[in-house]
Each structure stands twice: as C-alpha cells, then as structure tokens.
Design an enzyme around this catalytic site. Structure first.
Site, mmCIF file in Angstrom:
data_model
loop_
_atom_site.group_PDB
_atom_site.id
_atom_site.type_symbol
_atom_site.label_atom_id
_atom_site.label_comp_id
_atom_site.label_asym_id
_atom_site.label_seq_id
_atom_site.Cartn_x
_atom_site.Cartn_y
_atom_site.Cartn_z
ATOM 1 C CG ASP A 1 -1.297 -8.729 -1.306
ATOM 2 O OD1 ASP A 1 -2.115 -9.230 -2.097
ATOM 3 O OD2 ASP A 1 -1.454 -7.611 -0.791
ATOM 4 N NE ARG B 1 -1.022 -5.708 11.057
ATOM 5 C CZ ARG B 1 -1.990 -6.606 11.137
ATOM 6 N NH1 ARG B 1 -2.038 -7.503 12.111
ATOM 7 N NH2 ARG B 1 -2.928 -6.629 10.193
ATOM 8 C CG ASP C 1 -1.217 -3.068 9.310
ATOM 9 O OD1 ASP C 1 -1.340 -2.572 10.447
ATOM 10 O OD2 ASP C 1 -2.071 -3.799 8.804
ATOM 11 C CB SER D 1 -8.866 -4.791 1.592
ATOM 12 O OG SER D 1 -8.247 -4.349 2.754
#
Lengths: 401, 401, 401, 401
Positions: free
Chosen positions: C16, C97, C126, C178
């Site tokens: 990505d 994060r 996220d 994932s």
C-alpha cells in the site's frame, strides 16, 4: 492499651473541649496539651483561648495559624476537582478537618505525646475525618474520643462537671443551634431544622444577609483564574485566603451561598443543615465558567466524574489516601488549561457569571456561527453522523430481518 | 441512491423549512409531505401552519400533538436520571428531538414515504439527534439534510429563493437571534451572545422576567412527587404537561430558570446560548429534594453517575439506544422510593426548597440528634472508624518500618 | 486547499505505502519523504527499506528507532492504568500509533513539509489515531489519506499500478491475512476470521506456539516491579524494551497471550482479530498481582475505573489530549506504591502468578488469620456492620410502619 | 435488649455451628432452630445433618433446597452485570449469602423466632453479608454473632466445649484449610496460603484437576445463551442449576476456573484465597463472547462499568438494596440482546471461545472488510475524523497563537 502520659487535644474553647481537659486528666491520669487550629473561624472564638485552656487544666496551649495553608493546599486543590457533595454541599467542614488533624499530629510528635483526642460526637462525620487522618499520619498514637466513652450526655451534665471542678465557663445552658465555622463556610444544625418540614428561620443563618433583605442593586465582581486557582479579584492580585475573605464579604452582603440540605452522613444516618459559603460559591462559579470555555466535551465529563468521586472522599475523611491524591493529580492536570477571567453579578442570593473569556478558549465565534470557515466544513457532519449512528443502523437493520 | 418519490419533512413553518419544500421538489423531483410536531412551542408558531405548508408546495401537512407524550415519556424519565448537561443545561432541545423524529418516522411509514428530511444546519447537534433517531427507527429510509447540500447559505439567499418562486413568506431579512422552544424550554443563540465577553441583554431572554424586575414578594409553590414524577402542584393533581405549564407560568413570573452557558456541542465545537426553563427548574429542585430524604449515600451517588452519563446520551441524540434505555431503567428503579412533598420558594430568579417530607424518608430527628436511641449507638462508631480506616493504618505502619 | 509541495508519508515498505509514493507525486505534484518508524515490527520488514522507498520514488527515507521510547513512554504509562479494551485487548496497535505519528510530525517539521500522509484504510481505527495525533500536534499541516480518495481498491489494482510504473515490488497477489506488528504485539485479521463461527486456524497465529504444542513442562519467570514498571526479569535489571523482548520469547514458547476477539471499532463497525501479546500478558499479570498486595479496596476500584476509561481513550487515538494525560497522571500517582516481586508460571497458554510479595503489602498474615492482634479486634466489626447497614435498617423499619 | 426466646441459626453441620447451638442455649436461655441451606455444597455436608443438629441440642432442623433458585435468581442476574471482584473473583461465596440469609429470615418469621444467628467470624465478609441482609429484611429481629462475643477462639476450645457437653462431633483437631462450597464455587483459605510468597499446593484445590494433570486432548462444549442466560449446553436445554452442574464437571476435568488471589475484604484487611469456579468460568466466557457480537461500543463500556460497581455491591453484601436492584435492572435491560451460541474449547486450565454467532450480531463480514458496501462508505470517515478531533485541532491552533 499501655498507659497514656501526654495527650494533644484538638481544642476549640467551647463547652465540650473545655470539659474534656479535666476529664482526660482524671480518667487517663495524663498531661493534656491544648491544640488550637486557626482556620478562620473568627476572632471571637480565638480571643483569650490560651488562658481558657490553661484555666481548664491544660499544661500548654498552642495556636497554629493555618488559614493560608488551608485555602491554598486543601481548598484550591479540591476546587479543581469541582467536588460538591450530593449536588449541593461545598464541603466546608470536611475540607478543614484534614489540615487540623495534620497540624495536631505534628504538634503531638513535637511535644512527644502518646495520644490524640478530639471532641467530636459519636454520630457525626468529624470523628471519622479526624481518626482517618490520625490513622494515616500517626497510627502509633492512641486515639481518645470522649464522646464515645463518657456519660456526660447533655449540656447540663457538662456544665455541672465544670462547675464541680471550679473551672470557669461562659457557655449557656441553652444552645439551640450547633455551628461550625472556618474561612470557607459556617454551618448550622439543630433547632427548627430537625424537622425537615420546617423552613429555616433567621437564626439558621449566620454570615449572609437574607436575599430578601439584600441590596436592590446588583453588584459585579471580576475574578481572574490561573491554572484553576483564583489569583486576583477585582483587578487586585490576592493570596488565596485574602481572595476568599474579599469574596466572602461581597457574597455575604448579597445573600450568596446559602444551602439548606438533608445529607447522608458517612455513619449511615441523614442530617439536615444550613450552610453558608458566600465567597466559595462565587469562586466555584468562576472556575466552572472558565472550564466551560477551555475543557472539551470528554474532559468536562471527566472533571465532573472526578468531582463526584472526590466529593465523597473529602466528605468521608479520605484526604490522606493514595486514592484522594490520585484524584487531585488528575484534576490538577486538567486544570492546567483553566486560565481566564470572569465577571460575576451578585444579586439577592444569586451569583451569575455574565462575562467570561480565556486565551485557551475552545469557543470561537467563527466556528460556532452559521457561515463557512477553514476549520469546520458543513459537509464533514454527514460522514460524522453516519459513523456515529452506525451501530444503531446495523442493529435496526438486524431487527428488520 | 435510488429515486426518491415521497419525502416527509420536519416542518416548522419558518424560513428554512419553507424553502426546503420547493428545493426538495426541484432537486429530488419528489412529493413533499410537511410534518409538524406540536411539542408546546406555542400557538404563534402553529396558527395557519397547514396553509403555509401547502402554499409552499407541500402536498399535505400533518400536525401531531405530542405535548403530553413528550412530558410523560421523554421528560419525566429523563428527570429521574437527574440529567443536566455540563452541570447547567436542562436539555430542553435535546429531549424534544427524539419524540419529533419518532412521530415523523411514523408519519413517513404511514404515507409510504421513502425519505426523511430535516432543516437542521450542518454545525449543530440537532442534525445528529434527528438522524440518530432515524437510523434506529427506520434505517431503510433515505435521509436528506439540505443544509449540508445546498448553497443557500444566508437569509437573503433563502428569501430570494422563495420570492423567485412566488412563495409567500413573512420572514424578515434581519433575524439576530436564533430560537427554539417547546413546553420545557426556550433557547436563544446568536447576536451579542457570540462573544463570550458580552453579557446577555434583554433580547436574549424570552419567557422569563428579569430577576431584577420580578416581584419583590416571594411566592411559594408546593409540589407532590410520586415515584419520581410530579403528580400534583399546589394541591391539584395535574397531568405532566399541565403541571409543567403551571410551573412555567409561576417560574417565569419570578425569573426562574435562566442559564447562560458555553457548551460543548457533539460535533466538536463550542456554542453559547441563553436557555430558559422556568417550570423545569422547579420540577428538578423538587425531585432532588425528595431524593435527599429517601436515597442512601451510595444510591444518591449512583443516581448522580447515571445523571451525568444520561446527560450526554440525551444531548447526543442517543435516546433510542439500548444504553440509554438501560440508564432509564436504572433510574426508574431508584425512583420507586422517590415519593414526597416539597414547598419551594420563588424569588427573583431562585427556586429554593424550604420544606420537604416523605413517608420513605431515611432522615429521622431521633437518629440525627445528640441523644441515645435504639437504632444508633455511639459506641458503634468506634468499631466502624477502626475498620473504615484500617487500610490507611496498615499502610502507615508499613511506611514506618 | 493550497498547493502541497512536500509530503512526509508514514512508510512501511508494504504494497500500500509503496503505491502511495508514486500516487502522491502524480496526484499532488509534490516531493515525497518516506518516514519509517522502527517500533519493533521486526528485521524482515526493515531490511532494505530505504532502498525500496527510493526505488518507489521517495526523495528521501528516514528510519527512526522508537523501540525503547515506545515501551518506556507509551506502554509503561498505559500499563499503570490497567487499560484493556473491551475486557480482552491489550491495545497493541493502539499504543504504537501516537509515537509513530509524533515522530512523523517531528520529521515533517524538520524537513519543512506541508503535508502528512498515511496508508490506513477508510474503515479502520488507525486513520483516526494518526489524524487525531496530527490534529493535536501539527494542525497546520494538511493530511492526505489516499485510501479515502483513490480508487485502487484491490491488491490487483495496486500491483498493476506499480507494474505500470516499473516500480519493483515483491508483494504477492494473494494475501489472505492482514497483519500489524510491533514490540508489544502482532495482530491478524481477515481470511477465515471474517466469519465469527469459524475457529482460528494455524495461519491466524504468528508469534506464539499453539498451547497444545507448547512444552509439557511448566517454566517460571520472576518479575521485579518498581512504582508500576517492570525493572528486572529473572534477577536481571533490564530496560523496558529488553524486558519486553525477553518476556516475549519466554511467553511465545509457552503459547501465552493469544486472544480471539470481536471488538467495536471507533468508526462504528465491529471487526474480528487474533492478537498475540506474549510478553505483555506476562507484564500485565505481574503488575496486577503487585496491585493485589498494595492497593486498598477503593484504590483498586478506581484503578479499574481509570483502566476502563483509558482503554477507550488509547484505543480511540486520544493520547495527546488533556483527558488522557489526566488519566495517566492519576494512574501514575496510584502506582507509586506498586513495588514488589512476582513469580509467574508459564504453561500451555497460561501465565499464572504463583508467588508475590511487596514491602508495601497491606496483606498481613497476622491480621488476616483467625487469632487476635493489635490492629484488628473482632469486636470492631459489630459497630462497623451496624453503621454500614444502617440505611438498610432504617428503610426496612420505614416500610414496616 | 429484651429476652431472646427462639433463635434461628444458619447451621452448616461443622464444628463452629455445632458448638453455637449449646452456647446459645446456655448464654441466652433460648430455643435454637437449626436452619440449613442447600446451595449445592454437596451431599457429604448434608447427609445426616438433621440428626446432628438435634444431637447438638437444636429443637428442630429445617433444610431448604435453594439450588435452582440461587442460580436462577442470584447468579444469573449477577452474570448479566459481568461482576468480577477485583478483576478475578467470580463472587462464589458472596452470591450465596443473600439467598441463605433470606431463607433463614423466612424460616425465622415462620417459626416466630425473635433472633437470628450465624457462625461467621469477626474478621470476614460473611458477617457483613448476613447482617446486611438481616437489616434489610427483618430489622426487628435481634442478631447474635457468637464469634464476636464468645472466647472459644480455637478448634481445641470448641472441641473441648462439645466434649464437656457430650455432644458427638467428628471434627478433627487439625484443620489446615478453611473451605466454603456451593454450586458455583469452592474456596480454600489458610495453611500455606497465608504467606503470599508460597505457591499454592495440591491441598489448596478441591474440585478441579491440576491443569498439568488434565487431559492432553482438548474438548469443546457449546453453550446457548438467551437474553443473557445460559439456556442449553451441548444442544440440551437445561435448567440453570443443571447447566451449571454439567459445566462444572466438564470444567473441573480440564482444570478450568482456578484463581489464586489476594483480595480486599470489606472489613479493611486483605486475605488470600484459592477459588475454583469451573462451570462459572465457562458460563462467564460464553456470555462475554455473545456480548462481543451484540453490544455496541458505549453499551459494552457501560456493561463493564455496571459490572465493576456490581462486583463491589455483591461482594459487600448489598444485594437487598435499591442500588443493587437498580444495577441489576440496568444490566437486564442491556442483556435483552445478548442471545447467541458459542463453542468453547477446554484445555489444561483454559476455556477459550473459538466460535460464536448471534442473530443480533452487529458484526458483519460485509461491513468489516475491505470492500465497498451500502452501509459504510470510506468517505464518511473523513468527516467523522475531522469532527472527532476538532477540539484537539482548535486547542493546538490556540497554543500556536
């Protein structure tokens, strides 16, 4: 229990603690030190108090001026939490107890006492607050609570007890209302208040004017708040105690800060009291108004949650616990943004914030109004609402299957 | 999105929703049904509203009288929780939205509409409240929010839009304050209020007298509460709506129930408003006073916790969620004991409970006072305090090791 | 929106973000800086990542080693709150994060970028966590979220996109699961997990042994905790990251720390994942065990309340808010007593504390057992119970009237 | 205190309550009725118990079978709240006390007794639980707690006391561990457990296999949940008690449900215990797994809040209070959606949900995954995030001014 040699008594100069001095000496065969905390209860209670203590048989009497420390280190931190007990009570008596107990313990350690004594009754909260503080600060000292031990159960008995010992006492036989005062508030219990169907009468109020007798002209006062603390009033920088005093006199004149409450005591019963907190009520309004400007939605709710929890801990005499300190730390962190200025109108019993501003304000004329701006775009709302109500939508779709 | 054939619009008769009718027809090529909810906003907004809707192009206009249902099924349950948003706001607009949305959905299902429309702006809470209710009640219907779509961004643009289509409209170009009213409250936003450093002026208040202009003589009102609901006022049994109306007029006369608040909207910005809730303020005082008599310490605290949580759910348009229903159930359970009578004094902006009593009262003159009784023995307190502060004691002993 | 000249992209080296580089350059006509955060995701993801970024068209690639800082300043403070999302999830992705976003912002400010970009999808948490941090730390920078803009909606489309531009890529077309990894945890979503009625299979777990394949012999590990932080393991003082790593390898061997959860995402939908947190699970057990020894009843409950609230704030990307900082301050205050040692048994998926001790322990053999002691007297209990249940008693007496 | 004529004693058949019978008769000159509650403690404790009571001097012995009622009306409602005390303890002893006390009170009212007696010690929680229930249900009855009165402070003293009176007793002098059992759990305290640095040994566990001795092959069990209650297991509809029994035997075989905890007792001290709740642990896992599917984010958090609060109320003997009933009502309302099926794997001490499904599930493969769908549009997220983080943005912009 081993022999008690020296007791430090929290002494007020009133009938009860005056009788406690000879009673301790007779029943424990010990020396009694009178400890007086000046928490702003007023000159009339303090004048001549040393002589009075000695005349009652105390071997010494120490008076500690705790006024500034009480406002700065006990009241201001509490105010940041927003603690109000059972939705009404500004915790006037509760906030004074920990600092009195702490100073009393310090006195006891200094004079080498082996016991602590207080004059609180066996049905009230204050016994728990004193002894809770004693347990946390000096568990090694013995605690004596005469009201739970002796059988002097009336004013008459106490007066007789003193008279028999030729101890001078100016207390009268009849005392309808029981009162407690410090810089923050004065409380009144007893008398007509004992029936909740009786309205309070003029004797139930001490400091404040009846709102119906208060000035017909409103007055304003401006309060400057910095990191959750009142630092100036009407343009003058003031110490915490001075600010409180100034606001007390303004507030009292306008009948501000009266409450009449039936509350749950910690010991399982309810009591009714009339409390007056004129300056405190104004301070509280000022802080909450600045919070309106600077706290976001979730922070405001958490501040309220902290305040609710802290109100119980403070009321319950839990000041010197890790939990209470944890709550104070949380509130202090939130208060770092609580800086601003408010103007409060005082009128016949009400303190109403009419102007407020803050450099940290999250309010913005530009964002709140109708028009377009860079920060808020109307179109954002569509997506927001969709996701915000997504669980409701899915649940409803489920139920239609 | 498939073709919309018939839309039910929450119609108020004001400029915005009047323009929405032709806009919907032109932009969606659909039939528009005007739905009017009578939630007590007042006759002046309702007179001739059907003709107005039809003149604007609606194919039909339905008016639903929701006044009693709103007070009984939305306001009374909310009052039991004690919900007050951010410490001040009695949720006047918030509590009306769910019932309006629900009735609008019912109308849409009845007339076979495939879409719902409201006239709320893209920066406010009401869009979320309407669409949250729509999502929970009729997720299959399309929602149209013109304010997030069109570019008619000013009163001038809206007036021009109507004029171009020869649709009669009595709205004026200048409208300084934006208002919302229902039986419970009226709100005012905009104008001078947009700067938080401006004090509200007379134009910011609609229903209530300025406390400084209110009668110089206090008045009392008595309120009978049963299981957390007001059932009679001044000795007269009344329906919920009638009781509210009666108290509204008493309260307004004495300037009761004004607040001036900066609040956190759900959509992330702050707004300022002046809200008037005269009767509601009196009701709230009445309920809280009975609670003082009947709720024990932990129950009172939990009721406050519920109220805090419910205030957000109601404000945020979460009425039709399992969580909100769960909170209402919890509050209703606690309210089973909340039965009693109070007398409230109204005077220049303040509603003060001066007398209160209840058959369920946990307060007892006998227990609270000085003397001995069967239920409470002074000696119990010693053991209580010892165990209550035991952890503090052990911790302190540890730290002395 | 004004012209973007330079974007800093949170770059992972995966398919990505590899595609995002050319996409940004083509769509925004800007320079792209790749920013790589090393949060312990593992060597295989980091080897050659700079070359890869440059080959994809980035003008520079910066790699920041955040491993120790993440454990010390983000994970350890979170652990003190006891935050566990929805009763199960140890917040592995959530805690990483904020530090990534903060370091990315610092990089952007240093290189003078005017925009930030991330590769998070439009249905996940996220994106909110990144953009929540960006809003708090650098509101002036534009945020680009390609997944909410472009139409490259499949792996095939992405691979084609890269192939068309001759950008080398080793990603395969088929990728069933994932994953996200950092020093604290690895998560697996997709594949068979998409149906909640499917049990996880071997492909759903990455780090930990299947408990059924784990050693038949239990192993113990000892953990030393100081003020709520793990400071030594098996007798060796260790940095936070090293301690975590050590416990990760012990835990993984014994199949510790697997959870299979359906959770509520912040964006309104539910998702299912298999998460592995071997070392973290052991740390959490160790801390909670010391808390059992040192926190009193009300403090323990408040720590749980904080943990519940913090779990949402951390999960929801609220790290850089006053509210989150307030909670962390509260937890840190409580943690000042959380010092002690525990021994934990690891066996086939379970970490069980079998021994624990602390110099601050409020547990005392002497007090807890049958016999008499100085601190606790059996007779205290009678008074305690009487007052503790007084409200119940009065209520019952009322109802018998 | 007026003369006691007839006492109903909560009789277990153990050494303590056997000695209490003659002690009551001698000290209170009264008739003693033994009341035995069958809450699933096991046949061995119940066989011959009537004869034993009579042999000890009771004038009658009543045995009440409370097993189904306890699980249905006390345990199931508690499970809906998710109450777990201090993060670990499934409240096995706590949940049994209210129903025993209630049945004992009913017995006392039926036989016209004027006092209630229990054999709980003065340092434990059970005295509070019994007497809390007594206060709420029959405040007019006198409560006798021999352990706080007598000086029979050792097993030896008790055995001597019985021997002197020729009352047969099979109890041994040495009893290292103290135990309490009912259908839900068995607890073990004392012995090696008194030092928290000692690991539990085999004698500390009664019902469950050591996980290390449990079968090497995992087993699965399926549980059907309806509105928050287990209604069928492994495909068979079962009554609450039967379901619990079935799961107890499955769980015990696999070593499920052991905890070793230091907990805060209500009376201010800490104690350590090993508790086994095999079936209950499986039930709890099943309920929580269905909740994962059906509760939205805010509801899940509130269910956790309720559970935390309820855990204290139940532990503290507050069952028969308005507050506890309010919490149960809130939980029951939320549980209306908690319907579904789970498959749980049992293996060497762990119960792991591996499959779950529900007709009310808010999880949807379609919504959670990568692709597009009608309900969730990627573009919604942009607006959501913008508003969600708006306060952070404004605050940051402020601080940059």
């Amino acid at each position: 229990m081993s022999k008690i040699n020296k007791v430090v008594l929290a002494y007020s100069g009133g009938l009860d603690t005056s009788a406690i001095i000879p009673w301790l000496k007779e029943n424990y065969d010990c020396e009694v030190i009178a400890f007086v905390a000046d928490v702003g209860q007023g000159e009339e209670e303090l004048v001549g108090i040393e002589a009075k203590a000695l005349a009652s048989g105390a071997s010494a009497c120490y008076v500690a001026d705790l006024k500034e420390e009480m406002v700065k280190d006990y009241i201001y931190p509490s105010l940041k939490t927003g603690a109000i007990y059972e939705g009404k009570y500004l915790l006037g008596t509760s906030m004074a107890r920990p600092i009195i107990a702490k100073a009393q313990v310090e006195c006891a350690l200094e004079v080498g006492a082996d016991a602590l004594c207080h004059g609180c009754t066996g049905k009230g909260n204050d016994q728990v607050r004193f002894e809770g503080a004693f347990a946390a600060l000096a568990p090694q000292l013995t605690v004596i609570a005469p009201w739970r031990e002796w059988n002097l159960r009336s004013r008459e008995a106490l007066l007789d007890y003193l008279a028999e010992r030729d101890i001078p006492c100016t207390a009268s036989l009849e005392k309808i209302y029981s009162r407690d005062a410090n810089a923050w508030h004065v409380s009144t219990e007893g008398g007509v208040l004992e029936n909740t169907w009786n309205a309070p009468n003029d004797l139930c109020w001490v400091w404040t004017k009846d709102p119906q007798q208060a000035p017909d002209i409103a007055e304003t006062v401006s309060v400057l708040v910095e990191k959750g603390e009142v630092v100036a009033v009407d343009g003058e920088p003031m110490t915490p105690y001075n600010a409180l005093n100034y606001l007390n006199s303004k507030g009292a004149e306008h009948g501000i800060g009266r409450i009449d409450i039936v509350e749950n005591r910690l010991v399982g019963i309810k009591s009714r009291g009339c409390y007056e907190t004129p300056g405190g009520t104004i301070m509280m309004e000022a802080l909450r108004a600045v919070e309106q400007l600077v706290l976001d939605k979730e922070s405001f709710e958490f501040r309220q949650t902290i305040g609710l929890k802290a109100s119980h801990l403070i009321y319950d005499g839990r000041w010197f616990t890790p939990l209470c300190q944890s709550l104070l730390a949380a509130a202090d962190t939130l208060a770092q943004d609580v800086t601003g200025e408010v103007v409060i109108q005082l009128y016949k019993g009400q303190a109403t914030v009419i102007q407020k501003r803050s450099g940290n304000s999250l309010y913005s004329e530009e964002f709140a109004t109708f028009g377009e701006d860079d920060v808020y775009d109307h179109s954002h709302a569509g997506g927001f609402i969709r996701l915000y109500s997504l669980a409701s939508r899915i649940r409803a779709l489920n139920s239609q299957k």
